[in-house]
Enzyme design. Structure first.
Site, PDB file in Angstrom:
ATOM      1  N   CYS A  19       3.588  41.357 -10.339  1.00 31.16           N
ATOM      2  CA  CYS A  19       4.991  41.725 -10.620  1.00 31.16           C
ATOM      3  C   CYS A  19       5.101  43.198 -10.991  1.00 31.16           C
ATOM      4  O   CYS A  19       4.465  43.665 -11.951  1.00 31.16           O
ATOM      5  CB  CYS A  19       5.531  40.841 -11.748  1.00 31.16           C
ATOM      6  SG  CYS A  19       7.154  41.337 -12.342  1.00 31.16           S
ATOM      7  N   CYS A  22       6.588  43.760 -14.458  1.00 30.19           N
ATOM      8  CA  CYS A  22       5.596  43.467 -15.506  1.00 30.19           C
ATOM      9  C   CYS A  22       4.681  44.671 -15.736  1.00 30.19           C
ATOM     10  O   CYS A  22       4.342  45.000 -16.879  1.00 30.19           O
ATOM     11  CB  CYS A  22       4.774  42.247 -15.113  1.00 30.19           C
ATOM     12  SG  CYS A  22       5.741  40.737 -14.873  1.00 30.19           S
TER      13      CYS A  22
END
Length: 422
Positions: A19, A22
């Site tokens: 991600c 993230c």
């Protein structure tokens, strides 16, 4: 972790290794952990790969990445604020602390009021209203602080019609909850948890959608110090301040830097500077029908919206939904090509290339088949002509047959003439 987490308060980042958001949060998250440890906070900070421990992530209702949750006993609180160090730490300290914080003195009240721009206060003893207040606090502690105080602790300018009461202090004044006018306490707290005037961004606008209020925004360029930009911003600020008693129940005011986000909502290009009023509950918006020159013009515009005479644009009807699908698809294609032309060519060019080759193959196959059929038909016609006319020998025999018939005819005619003579 699953067995021992209830013994402590945990602030956990559920992430996925692939991600991008993230990865962007990771350095901020490390700073959060270091600072909370240095300040002696009881909150433990950690992170968990939700793809490796999917059962635990599913148990806590993780549906996207990154997801930040504060785990306190049997409760799990979602963090939905800006992903900055200070905002995350503020959230953790607020939720980890007491649900209702007492204010024992005027000095403490003044200190808290200076520190928090918006605070809710319950005044009075035990009552059904206090039970409801505690219930609302457990639900909305993720957004704001909840306090309790006695009447003698409140500032002198506060006047309460009756006790118990729930109040909100913000924008240099206060508002008292009225069940008959304001409806459900939870809805009222949700509406009043913002200041009257905000610097609005995409995230804030999304959060304002839960309040049910109309949002009046001056869309400007913060870097532009021209008279028109500062004038529209000042008009919105003056209306928010001077007419708060008239409009605070229905309107939220603020300004937004740039028109990119607004354009995506309106599916149109809004000129800067401009004023727009958004209804985030049904995606309608209102634009002034004439130039806003002063505060009075803005007040008239707001009143026209409230009495229904202003023309509403947009909405969530079928045509608007179709328009939204087309607009989002177009925006996606344009953004992909702008960010990475090679990727755009590969993503959109490859399928088009395959389709083109298939169409070419089909068209080419049809053309060749037509030529073959034409040649075959021509050949068959030629064969028929040869068959009908016959071979050269047959044609010669046919000629001879004709000559023979003629000769026989001539002989017959001679016999007749001879008989006549006789």
């Amino acid at each position: 972790f699953k067995e021992s987490r209830k013994d402590d308060i945990w602030l956990v980042d559920f992430y996925a290794p692939w991600c991008g958001h993230c990865k962007k949060l990771e350095p901020v998250w490390n700073e959060v952990g270091i600072e909370m440890k240095n300040m002696g906070s009881p909150v433990k900070v950690g992170k968990m790969d939700a793809t490796s421990f999917s059962s635990i992530a599913s148990e806590f209702g993780v549906r996207g990445y990154p997801t930040i949750k504060l785990l306190k006993g049997d409760l799990a609180y979602n963090y939905r604020g800006p992903r900055t160090k200070d905002d995350i730490i503020e959230f953790a300290n607020r939720v980890a602390g007491p649900l209702i914080r007492p204010l024992p003195s005027q000095h403490m009240f003044e200190h808290v009021q200076k520190r928090h721009r918006v605070l809710f206060v319950y005044v009075g003893g035990e009552s059904p209203l206090k039970e409801k207040y505690i219930e609302v606090a457990s639900e909305l502690i993720v957004y704001t602080y909840f306090f309790s105080a006695s009447e003698d602790v409140l500032p002198e300018y506060v006047s309460l019609p009756e006790l118990p009461a729930v109040m909100v202090f913000k924008d240099g004044t206060y508002f008292v909850y009225d069940e008959y006018e304001d409806g459900d306490l939870s809805s009222w707290v949700n509406r009043e948890r913002f200041q009257g005037y905000l610097n609005v961004d995409g995230f804030t606008l999304y959060e304002l959608g839960d309040t049910g209020k109309l949002v009046a925004i001056a869309v400007i360029d913060d870097k532009n110090s021209s008279v028109e930009h500062t004038r529209l911003k000042s008009i919105i600020q003056e209306v928010a301040r001077d007419y708060r008693d008239h409009f605070h129940r229905d309107f939220q005011f603020g300004h937004m830097d740039g028109n990119d986000y607004i354009n995506s909502l309106l599916m149109d290009d809004l000129t800067i500077p401009s004023i727009v009023v958004l209804n985030t509950s049904n995606q309608q918006y209102f634009l002034p029908d004439r130039h806003i020159e002063n505060t009075e013009d803005m007040v008239q515009f707001i009143n026209s919206i409230l009495d229904g005479t202003a023309e509403a644009q947009g909405g969530d009807g079928l045509l608007q939904r179709i328009k939204r699908i087309i607009y989002d698809a177009k925006s996606t294609v344009v953004s992909v090509f702008k960010s990475s032309p090679l990727l755009g060519c590969f993503v959109f060019g490859l399928p088009l290339g395959v389709i083109s080759i298939m169409c070419y193959g089909i068209c080419t196959a049809d053309t060749d088949g037509g030529v073959d059929e034409h040649e075959t038909a021509k050949k068959e016609n030629g064969d028929r002509e040869l068959t009908d006319e016959g071979s050269e020998e047959e044609q010669e025999e046919e000629k001879n047959g004709k000559y023979t018939e003629l000769s026989d005819g001539e002989l017959t005619q001679k016999d007749i003439m001879e008989k006549k003579k006789d």
